[in-house]
Design an enzyme around this catalytic site. Structure first.
Site, PDB file in Angstrom:
ATOM      1  CE  LYS A  41       1.669   8.159  -4.388  1.00  0.00           C
ATOM      2  NZ  LYS A  41       1.104   7.530  -3.100  1.00  0.00           N
TER       3      LYS A  41
ATOM      4  CG  ASP B  91       2.361   3.916  -6.573  1.00  0.00           C
ATOM      5  OD1 ASP B  91       1.358   3.674  -6.682  1.00  0.00           O
ATOM      6  OD2 ASP B  91       2.689   4.331  -5.457  1.00  0.00           O
TER       7      ASP B  91
HETATM    8  O1  C5P Z   1       4.172  -2.839  -7.190  1.00  0.00           O
HETATM    9  P1  C5P Z   1       4.991  -2.735  -6.416  1.00  0.00           P
HETATM   10  O2  C5P Z   1       6.356  -3.218  -6.415  1.00  0.00           O
HETATM   11  O3  C5P Z   1       5.358  -0.883  -5.832  1.00  0.00           O
HETATM   12  O4  C5P Z   1       4.517  -3.020  -4.778  1.00  0.00           O
HETATM   13  C1  C5P Z   1       5.340  -3.215  -3.670  1.00  0.00           C
HETATM   14  C2  C5P Z   1       4.820  -4.320  -2.618  1.00  0.00           C
HETATM   15  O5  C5P Z   1       3.567  -3.740  -2.460  1.00  0.00           O
HETATM   16  C3  C5P Z   1       4.274  -5.590  -3.571  1.00  0.00           C
HETATM   17  O6  C5P Z   1       5.217  -6.482  -3.351  1.00  0.00           O
HETATM   18  C4  C5P Z   1       3.082  -5.987  -2.682  1.00  0.00           C
HETATM   19  O7  C5P Z   1       3.675  -6.636  -1.634  1.00  0.00           O
HETATM   20  C5  C5P Z   1       2.671  -4.766  -2.090  1.00  0.00           C
HETATM   21  N1  C5P Z   1       1.282  -4.199  -2.948  1.00  0.00           N
HETATM   22  C6  C5P Z   1       0.058  -4.993  -2.748  1.00  0.00           C
HETATM   23  N2  C5P Z   1      -0.867  -4.565  -3.682  1.00  0.00           N
HETATM   24  C7  C5P Z   1      -0.962  -3.529  -4.461  1.00  0.00           C
HETATM   25  C8  C5P Z   1       0.361  -2.890  -4.619  1.00  0.00           C
HETATM   26  C9  C5P Z   1       1.456  -3.212  -3.862  1.00  0.00           C
HETATM   27  O8  C5P Z   1       0.064  -5.949  -2.080  1.00  0.00           O
HETATM   28  N3  C5P Z   1      -2.038  -3.223  -5.146  1.00  0.00           N
END
Ligand code: C5P
Length: 299
Positions: A13, A141
């Site tokens: 994406k 994601d």
């Molecule tokens: O959700 P995911 O594990 O992919 O996100 C990785 C990191 O990115 C999270 O631990 C957080 O620090 C940050 N994040 C965030 N806000 C979001 C998505 C991700 O702060 N909406």
């Protein structure tokens, strides 16, 4: 279903828009983003097995060295099995083509492809809404990739509103070498300060744009992470600046470090060699419609 196998497309994406509204009480960032599947894709093959087993083909590079339990695709299978309350297994084979840790959503897309595919192979009959909920347990994601095509996402990425497929010109992706990538999403979010936050107007505008069927143009795209690339991803910033100086309009892919250019068709050869000079690998791509992004075939 015994002995059957499925091949599932797992598309990369890009984000047409990516805006950050605020930090939430749970520590995640509230965002608005219009995402788009593109024709660069991994292939996920699923077959019956006694337990959940993960195979990654050679092009998976260092992903092959990590324990399977840390892979989002493996975790997706385990989460679906738990949610459905069944004891099924599956052999998951990942044929990687999407560059890893490049901002193109490859790992998240593989996870969503596993959920969509195993829902068929295991006959677990979870609705898309349930699959998105399970996907949100894996990361912010993956839920988008249950919908595919063009979609407006909000929340921490877990609320997905599918939109009509955007009409877009061909694009040139610029991917940095593997050794300049790495898990950087958390640090990109952490680099943002309240003066980078917005109300998400560009994403709402892009939704209207997609709904009206207008061709995507540079002016309607925006990505808040471009405000912190100069400090966080200097090589990407340098390359994007060099292209801007030549009159191009590069856009960061997700949280980087890849970026893309719209409508690169005109001077493709010249732009490709310029990107190589700047240390980036050029890849011609295009938007992938929802119907194609969600393809599942018998293996
Ligand atoms: O959700 P995911 O594990 O992919 O996100 C990785 C990191 O990115 C999270 O631990 C957080 O620090 C940050 N994040 C965030 N806000 C979001 C998505 C991700 O702060 N909406």
């Amino acid at each position: 279903m015994k002995g059957r196998g499925l091949r599932v497309v797992a598309s990369a994406k890009i984000n047409w828009t990516l805006e950050i509204l605020r930090i939430r009480p749970d520590g995640y960032h509230e965002l608005r983003s219009v995402l788009q599947t593109i024709d660069l894709h991994d292939v996920v093959t699923l077959a019956d097995d006694a337990d959940i087993v993960l195979d990654i083909t050679e092009d998976g590079g260092h992903l092959r060295d990590a324990p399977p339990e840390s892979n989002l695709a493996y975790r997706a299978a385990a989460a679906l099995r738990r949610r459905a309350g069944i004891a099924a297994g599956a052999r998951i084979t990942l044929e990687k083509h999407i560059p890893v840790a490049a901002g193109l959503g490859g790992g998240s897309s593989d996870a969503a492809a596993v959920l969509r595919g195993l829902n068929v192979l295991w006959g677990t009959q979870q609705s898309d809404t349930n699959l998105m909920e399970i996907a949100a347990e894996i990361g912010s994601d993956p839920p988008f990739f249950i919908a595919g095509g063009t979609a407006l996402v909000s929340g921490r990425g877990d609320r997905v509103e599918p939109l009509p497929d955007a009409v877009a010109p061909a694009m040139l992706l610029a991917v940095p070498p593997q050794d300049e990538r790495g898990e950087k999403t958390a640090s990109m979010f952490a680099a943002l300060t309240p003066h980078h936050f917005s109300e998400g107007e560009a994403s709402v505008g892009l939704r209207a744009f997609a709904e009206s069927g207008h061709m995507i143009v540079d002016d309607v795209l925006s990505n808040t992470f471009e405000r912190v690339t100069s400090t966080m991803q200097p090589d990407t910033e340098r390359a994007m600046d060099a292209l801007r100086a030549q009159g191009h309009t590069p856009h960061l892919a997700g949280a980087g470090p890849s970026f893309f250019l719209l409508d690169a068709g005109h001077d493709l050869a010249a732009l490709s060699s310029r990107l190589r000079e700047l240390g980036f690998e050029p890849r011609l791509t295009r938007a992938l419609r929802r119907e194609q992004a969600l393809r599942i075939e018998e293996a």
